[in-house]
Design a protein around this motif. Structure first.
Motif, PDB file in Angstrom:
ATOM      1  N   UNK A 116      -4.874  -9.895 -65.403  1.00  0.00           N
ATOM      2  CA  UNK A 116      -5.848 -10.896 -64.990  1.00  0.00           C
ATOM      3  C   UNK A 116      -5.205 -12.272 -65.121  1.00  0.00           C
ATOM      4  N   UNK A 117      -5.245 -13.047 -64.046  1.00  0.00           N
ATOM      5  CA  UNK A 117      -4.695 -14.391 -64.029  1.00  0.00           C
ATOM      6  C   UNK A 117      -5.761 -15.381 -63.576  1.00  0.00           C
ATOM      7  N   UNK A 118      -5.708 -16.583 -64.139  1.00  0.00           N
ATOM      8  CA  UNK A 118      -6.524 -17.692 -63.674  1.00  0.00           C
ATOM      9  C   UNK A 118      -5.659 -18.620 -62.824  1.00  0.00           C
ATOM     10  N   UNK A 119      -6.259 -19.194 -61.787  1.00  0.00           N
ATOM     11  CA  UNK A 119      -5.499 -19.982 -60.820  1.00  0.00           C
ATOM     12  C   UNK A 119      -6.204 -21.316 -60.554  1.00  0.00           C
ATOM     13  N   UNK A 120      -5.420 -22.396 -60.570  1.00  0.00           N
ATOM     14  CA  UNK A 120      -5.906 -23.698 -60.123  1.00  0.00           C
ATOM     15  C   UNK A 120      -4.964 -24.212 -59.046  1.00  0.00           C
ATOM     16  N   UNK A 121      -5.550 -24.783 -57.976  1.00  0.00           N
ATOM     17  CA  UNK A 121      -4.747 -25.253 -56.857  1.00  0.00           C
ATOM     18  C   UNK A 121      -5.320 -26.549 -56.310  1.00  0.00           C
ATOM     19  N   UNK A 122      -4.433 -27.487 -55.982  1.00  0.00           N
ATOM     20  CA  UNK A 122      -4.826 -28.743 -55.341  1.00  0.00           C
ATOM     21  C   UNK A 122      -3.960 -28.940 -54.105  1.00  0.00           C
ATOM     22  N   UNK A 123      -4.616 -29.191 -52.960  1.00  0.00           N
ATOM     23  CA  UNK A 123      -3.922 -29.374 -51.690  1.00  0.00           C
ATOM     24  C   UNK A 123      -4.525 -30.588 -50.997  1.00  0.00           C
ATOM     25  N   UNK A 124      -3.673 -31.484 -50.491  1.00  0.00           N
ATOM     26  CA  UNK A 124      -4.156 -32.696 -49.838  1.00  0.00           C
ATOM     27  C   UNK A 124      -3.273 -33.013 -48.645  1.00  0.00           C
ATOM     28  N   UNK A 125      -3.896 -33.272 -47.497  1.00  0.00           N
ATOM     29  CA  UNK A 125      -3.129 -33.647 -46.312  1.00  0.00           C
ATOM     30  C   UNK A 125      -3.676 -34.949 -45.722  1.00  0.00           C
ATOM     31  N   UNK A 126      -2.769 -35.714 -45.097  1.00  0.00           N
ATOM     32  CA  UNK A 126      -3.113 -37.046 -44.615  1.00  0.00           C
ATOM     33  C   UNK A 126      -2.432 -37.308 -43.274  1.00  0.00           C
ATOM     34  N   UNK A 127      -3.225 -37.783 -42.312  1.00  0.00           N
ATOM     35  CA  UNK A 127      -2.690 -38.188 -41.008  1.00  0.00           C
ATOM     36  C   UNK A 127      -2.236 -39.647 -41.062  1.00  0.00           C
ATOM     37  N   UNK A 128      -1.125 -39.930 -40.426  1.00  0.00           N
ATOM     38  CA  UNK A 128      -0.670 -41.310 -40.208  1.00  0.00           C
ATOM     39  C   UNK A 128      -0.850 -41.600 -38.721  1.00  0.00           C
ATOM     40  N   UNK A 129      -1.947 -42.270 -38.382  1.00  0.00           N
ATOM     41  CA  UNK A 129      -2.303 -42.473 -36.974  1.00  0.00           C
ATOM     42  C   UNK A 129      -1.708 -43.787 -36.471  1.00  0.00           C
ATOM     43  N   UNK A 130      -1.028 -43.675 -35.347  1.00  0.00           N
ATOM     44  CA  UNK A 130      -0.320 -44.814 -34.745  1.00  0.00           C
ATOM     45  C   UNK A 130      -1.226 -45.636 -33.853  1.00  0.00           C
ATOM     46  N   UNK A 131      -2.106 -44.967 -33.088  1.00  0.00           N
ATOM     47  CA  UNK A 131      -2.972 -45.662 -32.138  1.00  0.00           C
ATOM     48  C   UNK A 131      -4.290 -44.915 -32.036  1.00  0.00           C
ATOM     49  N   UNK A 132      -5.394 -45.661 -32.039  1.00  0.00           N
ATOM     50  CA  UNK A 132      -6.724 -45.081 -31.909  1.00  0.00           C
ATOM     51  C   UNK A 132      -7.185 -45.187 -30.458  1.00  0.00           C
ATOM     52  N   UNK A 133      -7.623 -44.069 -29.906  1.00  0.00           N
ATOM     53  CA  UNK A 133      -8.139 -44.064 -28.558  1.00  0.00           C
ATOM     54  C   UNK A 133      -9.563 -44.601 -28.503  1.00  0.00           C
ATOM     55  N   UNK A 134     -10.113 -44.620 -27.303  1.00  0.00           N
ATOM     56  CA  UNK A 134     -11.458 -45.170 -27.111  1.00  0.00           C
ATOM     57  C   UNK A 134     -12.543 -44.224 -27.607  1.00  0.00           C
ATOM     58  N   UNK A 135     -12.268 -42.913 -27.640  1.00  0.00           N
ATOM     59  CA  UNK A 135     -13.278 -41.915 -27.982  1.00  0.00           C
ATOM     60  C   UNK A 135     -13.150 -41.464 -29.434  1.00  0.00           C
ATOM     61  N   UNK A 136     -14.292 -41.375 -30.113  1.00  0.00           N
ATOM     62  CA  UNK A 136     -14.397 -40.846 -31.476  1.00  0.00           C
ATOM     63  C   UNK A 136     -13.450 -41.569 -32.444  1.00  0.00           C
ATOM     64  N   UNK A 137     -13.295 -42.854 -32.242  1.00  0.00           N
ATOM     65  CA  UNK A 137     -12.365 -43.631 -33.065  1.00  0.00           C
ATOM     66  C   UNK A 137     -12.806 -43.661 -34.529  1.00  0.00           C
TER      67      UNK A 137
END
Length: 362
Positions: free
Chosen positions: A114-135
């Motif tokens: 029996x094992x206990x597990x902890x996990x942390x995951x994080x992702x991030x976008x680096x956006x260069x230009x925002x379009x007109x839709x759903x900005x």
């Protein structure tokens, strides 16, 4: 003699090429639509399906007791799928992520683990230009990290000399929330359960059948899967969980392992933020992105307990779905550009002789 060995190696390579050819043919011309047999909210980082079941075969890729890794995907555009978008499109430079994972043995007997597990995951976008839709939605992706914070339990139980059961339960909080908690808030919670019955007739071969279940703020899924791990000799082997992944393994020598193959990856997040066009002044989305990866990975031992891994390949993206979760929020689907990627990390793995000594001493 050399020609005979060369023919043997080529014959083994055909296993992976056949798997890759079938999957690529199924995806050809349909990269925007995820096949129904692929599960949702299954991640390849840390081997959610591939590595949780034991005992495994000899010479297999290393089990990770503690892992820290960083990944980078190339940039592109959020292109129209089934939603009409106005030019210019939203364009991003890259998508990066960090992963921390730790597994702690609580019971480590030959008859039960029996094992206990902890996990942390994080992702991030680096956006260069925002379009007109759903900005507004894309600005939130650029300004806030998408987090997955998880607690889990892993259990394995031998049933006899040649078969065993293994289970894994995992509770995750996925979203753009602040801090680390919120495990039990329904708007962020994802529950996952994996169960497998495996048969291991020898140290070089095991197979099994199992079920993967997930319940989230998007939907519930129940997917059967097939475990197939086999060594062809001391150098070559295959590690696979169909339909999630299939890897051909080559053991270069003591402390060096090479794997190359194909895999499926998916993540879901609950994301909210300000929206001046909404009656409530906020948008609320359940976002899912899924992809198919072709990669090569190297695992190298730096010290007795310490290993490193480097992984690189190409990612074929399925649609990224923005599902509305509140009135006034407009749903839409886009497709991210396909891109090259790499991952680098370090992990702690107990030495084989220590594991064998621990098991025989129980």
């Amino acid at each position: 003699m050399f020609r005979f060995k060369l023919k043997q190696e080529i014959r083994k390579m055909k296993y992976l090429f056949l798997i890759a050819s079938v999957l690529l043919f199924a995806l050809k011309g349909h990269t925007q639509t995820k096949p129904d047999f692929f599960p949702e909210d299954v991640t390849t980082q840390g081997g959610e399906l591939r590595c949780f079941c034991k005992p495994g075969v000899e010479n297999r890729s290393r089990a990770k007791g503690l892992e820290l890794s960083y990944g980078y995907f190339g940039g592109g555009q959020f292109k129209a799928e089934d939603t009409i978008l106005t030019q210019p499109l939203t364009e991003f430079r890259n998508l990066s992520y960090v992963k921390f994972d730790i597994k702690l043995p609580v019971i480590n007997k030959e008859s039960f683990k029996l094992l206990l597990n902890y996990s942390y995951f994080s992702e991030l976008y680096d956006i260069k230009r925002f379009g007109a839709d759903f900005s507004e939605a894309f600005r939130e992706l650029n300004d806030s990290a998408l987090k997955s914070n998880s607690l889990g339990v892993i259990v394995s139980k031998p049933l006899g000399e040649f078969n065993y059961l293994a289970f894994r339960f995992k509770l995750s909080a996925n979203g753009n929330f602040g801090g680390l908690g919120r495990f039990f808030e329904d708007r962020y919670a994802i529950y996952k359960f994996y169960g497998i019955y495996a048969i291991k007739p020898s140290d070089d071969f095991e197979w099994g059948v199992g079920l993967a279940y997930s319940k989230s703020f998007r939907r519930n899924n129940l997917i059967p899967f097939l475990l197939f791990n086999r060594n062809f000799n001391d150098k070559w082997g295959i590690e696979s969980v169909f339909p999630a992944n299939a890897f051909l393994r080559y053991n270069l020598g003591d402390g060096d392992i090479l794997l190359f193959g194909v895999e499926y990856d998916s993540q879901s997040y609950r994301v909210s933020g300000p929206d001046a066009g909404s009656p409530s002044g906020l948008f609320d989305y359940a976002i899912n992105h899924s992809e198919f990866l072709i990669s090569t990975r190297v695992e190298h031992q730096f010290a007795r307990w310490i290993w490193g891994n480097f992984k690189a390949g190409y990612r074929f993206n399925f649609s990224t779905d923005f599902e509305a979760k509140s009135p006034g929020t407009t749903p839409f689907n886009v497709e991210q550009s396909n891109a090259l990627f790499f991952q680098v990390g370090f992990f702690i793995s107990p030495p084989d002789d220590l594991l064998h000594r621990s098991s025989s001493g129980q």
